[in-house]
Design a protein around this motif. Structure first.
Motif, PDB file in Angstrom:
ATOM      1  N   GLU A  82       0.832  -1.192   0.000  1.00 17.80           N
ATOM      2  CA  GLU A  82       0.000   0.000   0.000  1.00 17.80           C
ATOM      3  C   GLU A  82       0.868   1.244   0.000  1.00 17.80           C
ATOM      4  N   ALA A  83       1.874   1.262   0.896  1.00 14.22           N
ATOM      5  CA  ALA A  83       2.775   2.410   0.956  1.00 14.22           C
ATOM      6  C   ALA A  83       3.533   2.534  -0.360  1.00 14.22           C
ATOM      7  N   PHE A  84       3.974   1.397  -0.900  1.00 13.17           N
ATOM      8  CA  PHE A  84       4.742   1.446  -2.146  1.00 13.17           C
ATOM      9  C   PHE A  84       3.903   2.013  -3.280  1.00 13.17           C
ATOM     10  N   SER A  85       2.662   1.534  -3.411  1.00 12.93           N
ATOM     11  CA  SER A  85       1.838   1.986  -4.536  1.00 12.93           C
ATOM     12  C   SER A  85       1.525   3.472  -4.434  1.00 12.93           C
ATOM     13  N   ASN A  86       1.541   4.030  -3.206  1.00 10.70           N
ATOM     14  CA  ASN A  86       1.319   5.473  -3.065  1.00 10.70           C
ATOM     15  C   ASN A  86       2.568   6.290  -3.388  1.00 10.70           C
ATOM     16  N   LEU A  87       3.712   5.625  -3.525  1.00  9.97           N
ATOM     17  CA  LEU A  87       4.935   6.323  -3.930  1.00  9.97           C
ATOM     18  C   LEU A  87       4.968   6.444  -5.445  1.00  9.97           C
ATOM     19  N   ARG A  88       3.885   6.946  -5.981  1.00 13.80           N
ATOM     20  CA  ARG A  88       3.743   6.921  -7.428  1.00 13.80           C
ATOM     21  C   ARG A  88       3.926   8.323  -8.018  1.00 13.80           C
ATOM     22  N   LYS A  89       4.293   8.328  -9.277  1.00 10.06           N
ATOM     23  CA  LYS A  89       4.272   9.556 -10.067  1.00 10.06           C
ATOM     24  C   LYS A  89       3.904   9.117 -11.475  1.00 10.06           C
ATOM     25  N   ARG A  90       3.589  10.073 -12.305  1.00  3.58           N
ATOM     26  CA  ARG A  90       3.144   9.721 -13.655  1.00  3.58           C
ATOM     27  C   ARG A  90       4.176   8.837 -14.352  1.00  3.58           C
ATOM     28  N   GLY A  91       3.713   7.686 -14.824  1.00  2.47           N
ATOM     29  CA  GLY A  91       4.598   6.793 -15.573  1.00  2.47           C
ATOM     30  C   GLY A  91       5.470   5.899 -14.729  1.00  2.47           C
ATOM     31  N   GLY A  92       5.258   5.852 -13.419  1.00  6.50           N
ATOM     32  CA  GLY A  92       6.078   4.944 -12.617  1.00  6.50           C
ATOM     33  C   GLY A  92       6.010   5.224 -11.136  1.00  6.50           C
ATOM     34  N   SER A  93       7.157   5.032 -10.467  1.00  7.34           N
ATOM     35  CA  SER A  93       7.213   5.182  -9.020  1.00  7.34           C
ATOM     36  C   SER A  93       8.320   6.166  -8.654  1.00  7.34           C
ATOM     37  N   ILE A  94       8.145   6.876  -7.532  1.00  7.59           N
ATOM     38  CA  ILE A  94       9.229   7.751  -7.082  1.00  7.59           C
ATOM     39  C   ILE A  94      10.298   6.942  -6.356  1.00  7.59           C
ATOM     40  N   ALA A  95       9.986   5.656  -6.064  1.00  9.82           N
ATOM     41  CA  ALA A  95      11.001   4.786  -5.448  1.00  9.82           C
ATOM     42  C   ALA A  95      12.056   4.459  -6.504  1.00  9.82           C
ATOM     43  N   ASP A  96      13.314   4.654  -6.147  1.00  4.72           N
ATOM     44  CA  ASP A  96      14.399   4.350  -7.085  1.00  4.72           C
ATOM     45  C   ASP A  96      14.776   2.879  -7.034  1.00  4.72           C
ATOM     46  N   LEU A  97      14.714   2.316  -5.835  1.00  3.98           N
ATOM     47  CA  LEU A  97      15.065   0.910  -5.631  1.00  3.98           C
ATOM     48  C   LEU A  97      14.145   0.330  -4.566  1.00  3.98           C
ATOM     49  N   ALA A  98      13.928  -0.964  -4.637  1.00  5.09           N
ATOM     50  CA  ALA A  98      13.117  -1.630  -3.618  1.00  5.09           C
ATOM     51  C   ALA A  98      13.907  -2.781  -3.012  1.00  5.09           C
ATOM     52  N   VAL A  99      13.586  -3.064  -1.758  1.00  9.82           N
ATOM     53  CA  VAL A  99      14.113  -4.260  -1.096  1.00  9.82           C
ATOM     54  C   VAL A  99      12.940  -5.223  -0.966  1.00  9.82           C
ATOM     55  N   LEU A 100      13.027  -6.365  -1.633  1.00 10.91           N
ATOM     56  CA  LEU A 100      11.987  -7.390  -1.517  1.00 10.91           C
ATOM     57  C   LEU A 100      12.433  -8.365  -0.427  1.00 10.91           C
ATOM     58  N   VAL A 101      11.732  -8.335   0.697  1.00  5.37           N
ATOM     59  CA  VAL A 101      12.108  -9.179   1.839  1.00  5.37           C
ATOM     60  C   VAL A 101      11.409 -10.534   1.726  1.00  5.37           C
ATOM     61  N   ILE A 102      12.195 -11.595   1.766  1.00  3.90           N
ATOM     62  CA  ILE A 102      11.659 -12.956   1.701  1.00  3.90           C
ATOM     63  C   ILE A 102      12.242 -13.755   2.859  1.00  3.90           C
ATOM     64  N   ASP A 103      11.385 -14.427   3.589  1.00  3.39           N
ATOM     65  CA  ASP A 103      11.832 -15.309   4.663  1.00  3.39           C
ATOM     66  C   ASP A 103      12.543 -16.500   4.022  1.00  3.39           C
ATOM     67  N   ALA A 104      13.845 -16.591   4.224  1.00  3.69           N
ATOM     68  CA  ALA A 104      14.638 -17.655   3.580  1.00  3.69           C
ATOM     69  C   ALA A 104      14.177 -19.042   4.000  1.00  3.69           C
ATOM     70  N   THR A 105      13.529 -19.145   5.179  1.00  5.04           N
ATOM     71  CA  THR A 105      13.095 -20.464   5.649  1.00  5.04           C
ATOM     72  C   THR A 105      11.710 -20.837   5.114  1.00  5.04           C
ATOM     73  N   GLN A 106      10.998 -19.866   4.506  1.00 13.59           N
ATOM     74  CA  GLN A 106       9.652 -20.144   3.986  1.00 13.59           C
ATOM     75  C   GLN A 106       9.537 -20.002   2.480  1.00 13.59           C
ATOM     76  N   ALA A 107      10.478 -19.303   1.856  1.00 13.13           N
ATOM     77  CA  ALA A 107      10.461 -19.018   0.409  1.00 13.13           C
ATOM     78  C   ALA A 107       9.306 -18.082   0.056  1.00 13.13           C
ATOM     79  N   CYS A 108       8.960 -18.020  -1.230  1.00 13.22           N
ATOM     80  CA  CYS A 108       7.967 -17.048  -1.714  1.00 13.22           C
ATOM     81  C   CYS A 108       6.559 -17.403  -1.258  1.00 13.22           C
ATOM     82  N   GLN A 109       5.806 -16.370  -0.851  1.00 12.36           N
ATOM     83  CA  GLN A 109       4.411 -16.525  -0.438  1.00 12.36           C
ATOM     84  C   GLN A 109       3.552 -15.609  -1.320  1.00 12.36           C
ATOM     85  N   LEU A 110       2.233 -15.614  -1.051  1.00 10.79           N
ATOM     86  CA  LEU A 110       1.296 -14.849  -1.885  1.00 10.79           C
ATOM     87  C   LEU A 110       1.690 -13.390  -2.055  1.00 10.79           C
ATOM     88  N   GLN A 111       1.967 -12.695  -0.925  1.00 13.99           N
ATOM     89  CA  GLN A 111       2.281 -11.276  -1.028  1.00 13.99           C
ATOM     90  C   GLN A 111       3.642 -11.033  -1.672  1.00 13.99           C
TER      91      GLN A 111
END
Length: 586
Positions: A82-111
């Motif tokens: 939700e916070a990420f999607s609000n970091l928007r500007k026309r044609g993309g995002s104002i975020a330059d880079l993202a950190v995708l956090v994944i629990d190494a012991t669980q692997a990828c989940q729905l979110q």
């Protein structure tokens, strides 16, 4: 003269995978290292100065040959989609880079997958923080050490276990179109996504995470980081908040130019725009100076990008999260038009049949409509706000033509009273959630269940293709009704089905029995007794006769629609029956 701003970093991932803990650890580590560059707490963001990063990274700088010249990193404090999607500007995002956090012991989940889809949609590069490595069996914690140092102190079996978990992630993300690798094994950062193993609890791997975010930003995002500090401010509303003594305020991430007290700004509202003058620009006091809620903020006269700032101004009540905020400077009189155009570009009002979408913010509206369209669902109407009675009536009208399109998606928003009352009078399906992926998942699940139910109902009404043979010495009653023993050669037989042979219609199967028990269906290979009205043994029914189910003409098309419910042999039998029925004499 252009200068370089701090890269804006956001953190995403599945619930409980450690997004907030990673941010807390980054803040904590920076506070500890404040003699190398004091942490600055922004509204909705945390600034980590480059001096702190250099001190934390230590010898890693030399190892990976990064020469850092950016002023630092600006982390958005509110993690999640939700916070990420609000970091928007026309044609993309104002975020330059993202950190995708994944629990190494669980692997990828729905979110995790939702995060990936949103990052792809907004074209934001990212690194992966494979968190919770301290939970790997046998892992020896080394508080605050880099991963590079810590991994050397682990047993071989632990290193092997970590590698297996990393390559499980590599495989899952490859299916989503990303080539990933552990950061210290990457040959080309433009073609591979870096996986950085970390422990948010012990701090292991945090030095590498900070170093690579800074190094990659500087190396590959040079153009994006150049700004005109002296130019008019451009920002995005992260949140609208009520503050004691200030009224409605907006938390803004400023990504270009400057804001000054007293200057005019334009922001987007649910029904257009608002022009107002900045009454106050507020920044939080340093962490160790927060004593009471009344003294949380320092007032500043001017602020430059990149920064998180609270703006107090009149008439901010209807401003919406995710909307642009632009300073109106001389020669920039078209700011209002720009903001209006951007808001209008995200709203959808079309004549085509489709669902109605309502969300709480522009960012979530943009993200949801993008993901819906990717799933092949084109909304008829999409905008920010509550669901009203009008939308329920409109969805009900659409549902009469196509019930799968006459639905409503309500993300992080509610139905107003009129809508609630109207909903009770209709069969309109409303999908409501605060996770975008769940909205779409719930819709797909419901659609699948409804189609399955429709198919089942249609199948119940459809006469099954069936071929039976009267067995020798199995005539139990000659007439009224005739009762004979038959073998099901192909297909399925149900009571109520009419049967024929060659060119003659015989009658209706009244009942089916097996060893005295009534059956609702007899399948291929079964030997059962059946009763047929209008059949007379010795006159129009004999031993060894082959009989077929009489299929109403219009049902052959239904059988084709439901062909996945039939075997190939049954479909071939249906065609055989179609041809034979043409010869039946009236």
């Amino acid at each position: 003269m252009p200068s370089v701003r701090k890269p804006i970093i956001t953190v995403l991932g599945h619930v409980d995978h450690g997004k907030s803990t990673i941010l807390d650890t980054i803040r904590g580590t920076s506070v500890v290292e404040r003699e190398a560059g004091r942490i600055t707490q922004h509204i909705g963001a945390t600034e980590v100065p480059i001096e702190a990063i250099k001190k934390i990274a230590g010898s890693l700088l030399e190892k990976y040959k990064f020469e850092l010249s950016i002023p630092g990193l600006l982390f958005i404090d509110t993690p999640g989609h939700e916070a990420f999607s609000n970091l928007r500007k026309r044609g993309g995002s104002i975020a330059d880079l993202a950190v995708l956090v994944i629990d190494a012991t669980q692997a990828c989940q729905l979110q995790t997958f939702e995060s990936i889809e949103i990052l792809k949609a907004f074209k934001v590069p990212f690194v992966i923080a494979a968190n919770k490595i301290d939970l790997i069996q046998g892992w020896q914690k080394n508080e605050g050490k880099s991963f590079t140092e810590s991994i050397k102190l682990q047993d071989e079996s632990v290193q092997k276990d970590l590698d297996e978990k990393i390559y499980c992630l590599v495989g899952e993300l490859f299916k989503k179109g990303f080539v990933c690798e552990r950061f210290d094994r990457i040959s080309d950062f433009t073609k591979q996504v870096a996986i950085i193993p970390v422990s948010a609890k012990s701090g292991e791997g945090i030095p590498e995470l900070l170093l690579f975010l800074a190094g990659l930003s500087q190396k590959y995002l040079e153009k994006e980081l150049k700004i005109e500090v002296s130019g008019p401010g451009k920002g995005t509303v992260l949140e609208v908040k009520e503050e004691k003594g200030l009224g409605k305020t907006i938390d803004v991430i400023l990504y270009d130019g400057s804001f000054k007290v007293g200057e005019e700004i334009v922001a987007g509202t649910s029904d257009g725009i608002v022009r107002t003058k900045i009454r106050a620009l507020l920044q939080p006091k340093p962490m160790d100076e927060i004593r009471s809620p009344e003294q949380r903020f320092d007032s500043v006269k001017e602020v430059s990008a990149a920064a998180g700032i609270k703006i107090a101004a009149p008439n901010l009540e209807n401003v919406i999260a995710g909307s642009p905020v632009v300073a109106v400077w001389e020669g920039k009189e078209n700011a209002a038009e720009e903001v209006m155009q951007e808001i209008q570009s995200l709203k959808i009002e079309s004549e085509t049949l489709g669902p109605i979408v309502r969300t709480d913010a522009l960012g979530s509206l943009e993200a949801l409509t993008m993901l819906l369209e990717k799933a092949g669902v084109r909304p008829k109407s999409a905008s920010v706000g509550e669901v009203s009675r009008k939308e329920i009536i409109e969805a009900a009208s659409i549902a009469k033509e196509d019930k799968f399109k006459g639905v409503i998606f309500a993300f992080n928003t509610k139905l107003n009273q009129g809508a609630e009352e109207e909903l009770k009078k209709t069969q309109v399906k409303v999908f409501s959630a605060n996770i975008i992926y769940k909205l779409i998942e719930d819709y797909e699940k419901w659609k699948g269940e409804e189609k399955e139910a429709e198919k089942k109902a249609l199948l119940e009404k459809t006469t099954m293709p069936c071929k039976i043979k009267v067995m020798q010495n199995c005539i139990f009653r000659n007439a009224n009704p005739a009762i004979v023993g038959v073998k099901i050669l192909e297909g399925k037989l149900k009571p109520g089905v009419k049967v024929f042979k060659k060119d003659k219609a015989l009658g209706e199967v009244l009942a089916i029995q097996d060893k005295g028990n009534n059956l609702q269906e007899a399948k291929k290979g079964m030997e059962v007794a059946i009763s047929i009205n209008d059949a007379v043994c010795g006159r129009n029914l004999f031993e060894e006769d082959e009989l077929y189910s009489l299929i109403p003409k219009e049902q052959f098309a239904e059988i084709q629609k439901l062909k996945e419910c039939f075997t190939q042999a049954e479909l071939e039998l249906a065609e055989e029956i179609r041809e034979k029925q043409k010869k039946i004499k009236a």
